[in-house]
Design an enzyme around this catalytic site. Structure first.
Site, PDB file in Angstrom:
ATOM      1  N   GLY A 196       0.833  -1.191   0.000  1.00  0.00           N
ATOM      2  CA  GLY A 196       0.000   0.000   0.000  1.00  0.00           C
ATOM      3  C   GLY A 196       0.867   1.239   0.000  1.00  0.00           C
ATOM      4  CG  HIS A 197       0.870   5.854  -1.658  1.00  0.00           C
ATOM      5  ND1 HIS A 197       0.892   7.014  -0.928  1.00  0.00           N
ATOM      6  CD2 HIS A 197       1.637   6.083  -2.747  1.00  0.00           C
ATOM      7  CE1 HIS A 197       1.636   7.913  -1.547  1.00  0.00           C
ATOM      8  NE2 HIS A 197       2.097   7.373  -2.661  1.00  0.00           N
ATOM      9  CB  THR A 198       3.520   6.709   2.308  1.00  0.00           C
ATOM     10  OG1 THR A 198       4.706   6.181   1.725  1.00  0.00           O
ATOM     11  CG2 THR A 198       3.847   7.305   3.670  1.00  0.00           C
ATOM     12  N   GLY A 199       0.928   5.782   4.303  1.00  0.00           N
ATOM     13  CA  GLY A 199      -0.282   6.254   4.970  1.00  0.00           C
ATOM     14  C   GLY A 199      -1.506   5.398   4.737  1.00  0.00           C
ATOM     15  CD  GLU A 222       8.403  -0.923   3.520  1.00  0.00           C
ATOM     16  OE1 GLU A 222       9.350  -1.336   2.835  1.00  0.00           O
ATOM     17  OE2 GLU A 222       7.347  -0.496   3.034  1.00  0.00           O
ATOM     18  N   GLY A 259      -2.122   2.484   6.047  1.00  0.00           N
ATOM     19  CA  GLY A 259      -2.513   1.720   7.232  1.00  0.00           C
ATOM     20  C   GLY A 259      -1.765   0.417   7.416  1.00  0.00           C
ATOM     21  CE  LYS A 260       2.978  -0.325   3.394  1.00  0.00           C
ATOM     22  NZ  LYS A 260       2.721   1.128   3.239  1.00  0.00           N
ATOM     23  CB  SER A 261       3.160   0.602   9.878  1.00  0.00           C
ATOM     24  OG  SER A 261       4.185   0.461   8.906  1.00  0.00           O
TER      25      SER A 261
END
Length: 276
Positions: free
Chosen positions: A27-30, A158, A32-34
């Site tokens: 997913g793009h930065t922001g 990451e 919600g992955k982390s």
């Protein structure tokens, strides 16, 4: 306290991950992955719904006595895991996790020796300060510390951040070997479409705090326009494939997920196994 400025980091998350699978969360930065991964071992608790791992269940709004069990079952390797190092020696650092879960000192130290070898480092480093090691060695020591707790699920956030291409491939190959050898369930959170394509069995696509799609890398990377709408790119090999198809007027049956796939398809084309 309610506020008009309230914003949900995650919503309507409903996902099931098979035991023993290798899943990439992209997913793009922001997106919600982390935030999602921090729910997987109870670093963050759900405000609605529940998280289940086998018989261990963490429910929203309840006192959860199973947090310690969950954290033993789910090991997280964060970005720049070397920042997690803190002990005087490599041996003490790797042994800390198992001892924290009640493993005897001698057993924890034996586990530390085994894990150090597993991540490709020599036992000669055991008595050295982890802060005297190279950056790559420090990262492997930190990873050994996570593996020493014998997790059933390994979450990688990451894990190759800051590494050069060679170092990144070495670390990713190591994780893939550990995944296969230990029958781990592996969840890779990544910006790298190349890593997702090369290693994952399944992918979960996140965008603006929710899951937009899931499926095999093959199926999802065929949806180029949808991926672009979610702020994601295609692997370089698939971009190359599209340029090649346009230039030669051919259509390959399968997406070229890796360099090896591309080489095999091109070889077959020019050896006459594929017709123009």
């Amino acid at each position: 306290m309610k506020t008009p400025f309230e914003r949900l980091a995650l919503y309507d998350i409903n996902a099931s991950i098979k035991e023993g699978s290798y899943v990439a969360v992209i997913g793009h930065t922001g997106s919600g992955k982390s935030t999602l991964l921090q729910h997987l071992n109870g670093l963050l608790k759900p405000t609605k719904g529940q998280i289940s791992l086998g018989s261990t269940v963490i429910q929203a709004g309840k006192k959860n006595k199973d947090l310690k069990k969950l954290r033993k079952k789910v090991g997280i390797v964060f970005q720049f895991p070397e920042h997690q190092l803190f002990e005087e020696t490599v041996l003490k650092d790797i042994s800390f996790g198992p001892m924290n879960f009640g493993v005897k000192k001698e057993d924890a130290e034996q586990k530390a020796r085994e894990m150090l070898q597993l991540v490709g480092l020599s036992e000669e480093l055991l008595d050295r300060s982890p802060f005297e090691l190279s950056g790559g060695q420090m990262r492997r020591v930190a990873i050994a510390g996570v593996l020493a707790m014998d997790p059933e699920v390994l979450v990688l956030d990451e894990p190759t951040a800051g590494l050069d291409p060679r170092g990144r491939k070495e670390i990713m190959d190591m994780f893939y070997e550990l995944h296969q050898r230990g029958n781990l369930t592996t969840i890779l959170v990544t910006h790298s479409m190349e890593d997702a394509a090369a290693y994952a069995d399944e992918m979960i696509v996140m965008h603006k705090g929710t899951i937009q799609a899931s499926g095999s890398p093959r199926d999802l990377f065929l949806k180029g326009e949808e991926m672009a709408g979610w702020g994601l790119d295609l692997p370089e090999t698939i971009k190359f494939q599209r340029h090649l198809e346009a230039a030669l007027g051919v259509r390959f049956n399968e997406p070229m997920l890796t360099i090896e796939d591309a080489a095999a398809e091109i070889r077959a084309l020019f050896q006459g196994e594929k017709t123009l």
